[in-house]
Design a protein around this motif. Sequence first.
Motif, PDB file in Angstrom:
ATOM      1  N   UNK A 141       0.827  -1.204   0.000  1.00  0.00           N
ATOM      2  CA  UNK A 141       0.000   0.000   0.000  1.00  0.00           C
ATOM      3  C   UNK A 141       0.864   1.258   0.000  1.00  0.00           C
ATOM      4  N   UNK A 142       1.973   1.215   0.716  1.00  0.00           N
ATOM      5  CA  UNK A 142       2.892   2.353   0.711  1.00  0.00           C
ATOM      6  C   UNK A 142       3.407   2.620  -0.702  1.00  0.00           C
ATOM      7  N   UNK A 143       3.813   1.563  -1.391  1.00  0.00           N
ATOM      8  CA  UNK A 143       4.317   1.723  -2.759  1.00  0.00           C
ATOM      9  C   UNK A 143       3.233   2.285  -3.679  1.00  0.00           C
ATOM     10  N   UNK A 144       1.983   1.848  -3.488  1.00  0.00           N
ATOM     11  CA  UNK A 144       0.888   2.350  -4.310  1.00  0.00           C
ATOM     12  C   UNK A 144       0.613   3.835  -4.022  1.00  0.00           C
ATOM     13  N   UNK A 145       0.706   4.225  -2.754  1.00  0.00           N
ATOM     14  CA  UNK A 145       0.507   5.635  -2.400  1.00  0.00           C
ATOM     15  C   UNK A 145       1.586   6.500  -3.038  1.00  0.00           C
ATOM     16  N   UNK A 146       2.810   6.046  -2.974  1.00  0.00           N
ATOM     17  CA  UNK A 146       3.912   6.811  -3.553  1.00  0.00           C
ATOM     18  C   UNK A 146       3.798   6.867  -5.076  1.00  0.00           C
ATOM     19  N   UNK A 147       3.312   5.794  -5.690  1.00  0.00           N
ATOM     20  CA  UNK A 147       3.117   5.795  -7.138  1.00  0.00           C
ATOM     21  C   UNK A 147       2.042   6.800  -7.560  1.00  0.00           C
ATOM     22  N   UNK A 148       1.109   7.106  -6.651  1.00  0.00           N
ATOM     23  CA  UNK A 148       0.072   8.093  -6.927  1.00  0.00           C
ATOM     24  C   UNK A 148       0.543   9.519  -6.665  1.00  0.00           C
ATOM     25  N   UNK A 149       1.817   9.681  -6.297  1.00  0.00           N
ATOM     26  CA  UNK A 149       2.380  11.002  -6.081  1.00  0.00           C
ATOM     27  C   UNK A 149       2.282  11.511  -4.654  1.00  0.00           C
ATOM     28  N   UNK A 150       1.972  10.622  -3.719  1.00  0.00           N
ATOM     29  CA  UNK A 150       1.843  11.014  -2.316  1.00  0.00           C
ATOM     30  C   UNK A 150       3.111  10.674  -1.546  1.00  0.00           C
ATOM     31  N   UNK A 151       3.318  11.351  -0.431  1.00  0.00           N
ATOM     32  CA  UNK A 151       4.484  11.116   0.424  1.00  0.00           C
ATOM     33  C   UNK A 151       4.017  10.492   1.737  1.00  0.00           C
ATOM     34  N   UNK A 152       4.594   9.353   2.090  1.00  0.00           N
ATOM     35  CA  UNK A 152       4.227   8.668   3.329  1.00  0.00           C
ATOM     36  C   UNK A 152       5.097   9.208   4.458  1.00  0.00           C
ATOM     37  N   UNK A 153       4.490  10.022   5.311  1.00  0.00           N
ATOM     38  CA  UNK A 153       5.220  10.620   6.425  1.00  0.00           C
ATOM     39  C   UNK A 153       5.322   9.676   7.610  1.00  0.00           C
ATOM     40  N   UNK A 154       4.378   8.758   7.725  1.00  0.00           N
ATOM     41  CA  UNK A 154       4.405   7.821   8.842  1.00  0.00           C
ATOM     42  C   UNK A 154       3.610   6.575   8.519  1.00  0.00           C
ATOM     43  N   UNK A 155       4.108   5.412   8.979  1.00  0.00           N
ATOM     44  CA  UNK A 155       3.419   4.138   8.787  1.00  0.00           C
ATOM     45  C   UNK A 155       3.757   3.242   9.969  1.00  0.00           C
ATOM     46  N   UNK A 156       2.743   2.855  10.730  1.00  0.00           N
ATOM     47  CA  UNK A 156       2.918   1.993  11.897  1.00  0.00           C
ATOM     48  C   UNK A 156       1.988   0.793  11.766  1.00  0.00           C
ATOM     49  N   UNK A 157       2.416  -0.365  12.284  1.00  0.00           N
ATOM     50  CA  UNK A 157       1.615  -1.582  12.180  1.00  0.00           C
ATOM     51  C   UNK A 157       1.658  -2.347  13.493  1.00  0.00           C
ATOM     52  N   UNK A 158       0.520  -2.973  13.851  1.00  0.00           N
ATOM     53  CA  UNK A 158       0.444  -3.797  15.058  1.00  0.00           C
ATOM     54  C   UNK A 158      -0.489  -4.981  14.814  1.00  0.00           C
ATOM     55  N   UNK A 159      -0.210  -6.091  15.507  1.00  0.00           N
ATOM     56  CA  UNK A 159      -1.139  -7.222  15.566  1.00  0.00           C
ATOM     57  C   UNK A 159      -1.699  -7.282  16.983  1.00  0.00           C
ATOM     58  N   UNK A 160      -2.995  -7.525  17.099  1.00  0.00           N
ATOM     59  CA  UNK A 160      -3.714  -7.325  18.350  1.00  0.00           C
ATOM     60  C   UNK A 160      -4.576  -8.543  18.686  1.00  0.00           C
ATOM     61  N   UNK A 161      -4.576  -8.910  19.947  1.00  0.00           N
ATOM     62  CA  UNK A 161      -5.287 -10.106  20.399  1.00  0.00           C
ATOM     63  C   UNK A 161      -6.801  -9.887  20.392  1.00  0.00           C
ATOM     64  N   UNK A 162      -7.514 -10.884  19.892  1.00  0.00           N
ATOM     65  CA  UNK A 162      -8.974 -10.914  19.937  1.00  0.00           C
ATOM     66  C   UNK A 162      -9.407 -12.190  20.664  1.00  0.00           C
TER      67      UNK A 162
END
Length: 261
Positions: free
Chosen positions: A180-201
């Motif tokens: 998704x980051x690569x797709x955003x950048x391909x659309x001309x956008x700049x990714x200033x921040x990207x964080x990811x977590x896995x969470x218990x259910x």
Amino acid sequence: MTTHRSFEDLVAEGAAVPTEGWDFSWFEGRASEARPSWGYARSAGERLAGAGAALDIQTGGGEVLDFVLRRAEPARPLLVAATEGWPPNVAKATALLRPRGAVVVAAPDDAPLPFADEAFDLVLSRHPVRPHWTEIARVLRPGGTYFAQHVGPASVFELVEYFLGPQPPQVRRARDPRRERAEAEAAGLEVAGLRAERLRMEFHDIAAVVHFLRKVVWMVPGFTVEAYEGRLRALHERIEREGPFVAHSARHLFDVRKPAR
């Protein structure tokens, strides 16, 4: 937590609960999900307070945007719009958000956004089905921000694969934040921040499983109690014997900018 009720009673309850909107309060005491550390709705309210025109994509029943608007008061934007593609949610979101001055527009999730170029300086979204980066870039003003929480890869797949069996790698890798980051950048956008977590259910009874799969329809496409009665009964017995069914959700947070001219 509900205990000592029959499989039939619990399944009937889970099958009867309305599924409109994204209010998950019914699950309290019978299912739980840890929340990401970044606090999306709270942070979105802070962003909204500094915006002039804002758009919430795929707003569901409007519950999250309603909370965000209340967080932003009294410095909320002059213009607030939202899109939603499912008719029952359009009606629910309109009833909830109209008193707050937000306009809800019915728009299919996979269609172009029904707004002019550079109409918004802030675009929000919580759990979009798929981010349409070229459309997000088009409606953002130069210097504007896309701030959103996405569902990540293999989210709740312990439950998905319990019903559907092992999924192929390309399915498990869908919604990969790096892609998704690569797709955003391909659309001309700049990714200033990207964080990811896995969470218990945790699912504490079979009614919660039934309601979840009816509400989040893409988890087990075509799910019905009748089609999966055998697997549901076996899972009910497992929960009764061993305790809650444990799964893990995946979430990632995007902070994306459209370059200023």
